[in-house]
Write an enzyme that holds these catalytic residues in place. Structure first.
Site, PDB file in Angstrom:
ATOM      1  N   LEU A  98      -1.289   6.038  17.379  1.00 14.78           N
ATOM      2  CA  LEU A  98      -1.350   5.163  18.318  1.00 14.78           C
ATOM      3  C   LEU A  98      -1.522   4.768  19.245  1.00 14.78           C
ATOM      4  O   LEU A  98      -1.766   3.661  20.195  1.00 14.78           O
ATOM      5  CB  LEU A  98       0.170   4.277  17.774  1.00 14.78           C
ATOM      6  CG  LEU A  98       0.830   3.781  16.543  1.00 14.78           C
ATOM      7  CD1 LEU A  98       2.150   3.383  16.567  1.00 14.78           C
ATOM      8  CD2 LEU A  98      -0.490   3.500  15.251  1.00 14.78           C
ATOM      9  N   HIS A 115      -8.129   4.470   9.330  1.00 20.07           N
ATOM     10  CA  HIS A 115      -7.875   3.320   9.669  1.00 20.07           C
ATOM     11  C   HIS A 115      -8.274   2.609   8.437  1.00 20.07           C
ATOM     12  O   HIS A 115      -8.592   2.894   7.489  1.00 20.07           O
ATOM     13  CB  HIS A 115      -8.317   2.924  10.133  1.00 20.07           C
ATOM     14  CG  HIS A 115      -8.957   0.647  10.828  1.00 20.07           C
ATOM     15  ND1 HIS A 115      -7.648   1.023  11.803  1.00 20.07           N
ATOM     16  CD2 HIS A 115      -8.682   0.120  10.004  1.00 20.07           C
ATOM     17  CE1 HIS A 115      -7.405  -0.355  11.836  1.00 20.07           C
ATOM     18  NE2 HIS A 115      -8.133  -1.083  11.138  1.00 20.07           N
ATOM     19  N   ASP A 156     -10.946   2.377  16.852  1.00 21.66           N
ATOM     20  CA  ASP A 156     -10.722   2.008  15.743  1.00 21.66           C
ATOM     21  C   ASP A 156     -12.889   2.121  16.052  1.00 21.66           C
ATOM     22  O   ASP A 156     -13.573   0.817  15.298  1.00 21.66           O
ATOM     23  CB  ASP A 156     -10.149   0.666  15.170  1.00 21.66           C
ATOM     24  CG  ASP A 156      -9.171   1.519  14.944  1.00 21.66           C
ATOM     25  OD1 ASP A 156      -8.705   2.324  14.098  1.00 21.66           O
ATOM     26  OD2 ASP A 156      -8.449   0.220  14.746  1.00 21.66           O
ATOM     27  N   GLU A 185      -6.422   6.398   0.662  1.00 20.47           N
ATOM     28  CA  GLU A 185      -6.404   6.923   1.997  1.00 20.47           C
ATOM     29  C   GLU A 185      -5.876   8.374   1.726  1.00 20.47           C
ATOM     30  O   GLU A 185      -6.796   9.509   1.983  1.00 20.47           O
ATOM     31  CB  GLU A 185      -5.191   6.579   2.921  1.00 20.47           C
ATOM     32  CG  GLU A 185      -5.712   5.201   3.805  1.00 20.47           C
ATOM     33  CD  GLU A 185      -4.771   5.260   4.715  1.00 20.47           C
ATOM     34  OE1 GLU A 185      -4.147   5.875   5.445  1.00 20.47           O
ATOM     35  OE2 GLU A 185      -4.133   3.699   5.367  1.00 20.47           O
TER      36      GLU A 185
END
Length: 221
Positions: A98, A115, A156, A185
């Site tokens: 993060l 993401h 991102d 993912e």
């Protein structure tokens, strides 16, 4: 899918900040010989990250680099990449990490992120975890998904390697949508790593080209 015996193994470090579900998926895929990686290091931005237990259970060296201990993102990043250099990693994989990194020149196009949305939608500073899926539902989007991309010095933002889409249903909650996206993912990250290991990725500016598979012994363009 099982990997061919000749598949090159990529030495990788995995960066985490939370529960470590992406790390656990990569460990499981590696153990099943479905992704050509050797996870040589896990780095967490906090000692409270639940994902550290997955590294311990798998016998992977883990280091905590607390973001709060450094006066700037640059100094924080320098420590992380110094550990990656010492471990001689080929690639750095963000897995629910993060914090923004300042990426050194030598690591450009060697840092990957995943993401939980289709970049450039629902991404950027503050868009992570449950917040992403809440935003998708509040906006009324009909499609979401995940994006694997090369990381740069913006949240991102770097060149997109691949994306996988999922439908958004009218009765979805952030939790049901998150589960559907995470299932994709779990396949998308390994797929991107297989492409890297097979030398099938070429980057020109923001454009990522995936080269076709070639027979063993033939030269890549």
């Amino acid at each position: 899918m099982m990997l061919p015996l000749s598949q090159k193994l990529l030495r990788v470090a995995v960066l985490i900040s939370g529960g470590g579900t992406t790390l656990k998926n990569l460990i499981d895929k590696k153990n099943a010989k479905q992704v050509p990686i050797d996870i040589v290091l896990v780095i967490s931005s906090t000692a409270k990250a639940g994902g550290l237990r997955f590294a311990e259970e798998a016998g992977i060296p883990a280091i905590v680099v607390p973001f709060k201990d450094y006066p700037s993102e640059r100094e924080f990043s320098e420590v992380i990449f110094d550990h990656c250099r010492k471990s001689e990693v080929d690639y750095v994989l963000m897995g629910g990490f993060l914090k923004r990194l300042v990426i050194p020149k030598e690591f450009e196009l060697r840092v990957l992120n995943i993401h939980p949305a289709l970049i450039p939608a629902f991404c950027g500073h503050g868009y992570y975890g449950r917040r992403v899926h809440e935003a998708v539902l509040q906006f009324g989007a009909k499609v979401s998904g995940c994006t694997v991309h090369f990381a740069d010095n913006e949240y991102d933002h770097g060149p997109i390697i691949l994306q996988r889409a999922v439908p958004v249903y009218e009765n979805d909650t952030p939790e049901t949508l998150a589960a559907r996206v995470f299932a994709e993912e779990c396949e998308a990250y390994p797929e991107a790593l297989r492409l890297l290991a097979a030398n099938r990725i070429r980057v020109t500016g923001r454009r990522v080209r995936i080269l076709p598979e070639v027979a063993p012994g033939l030269a890549m363009p």
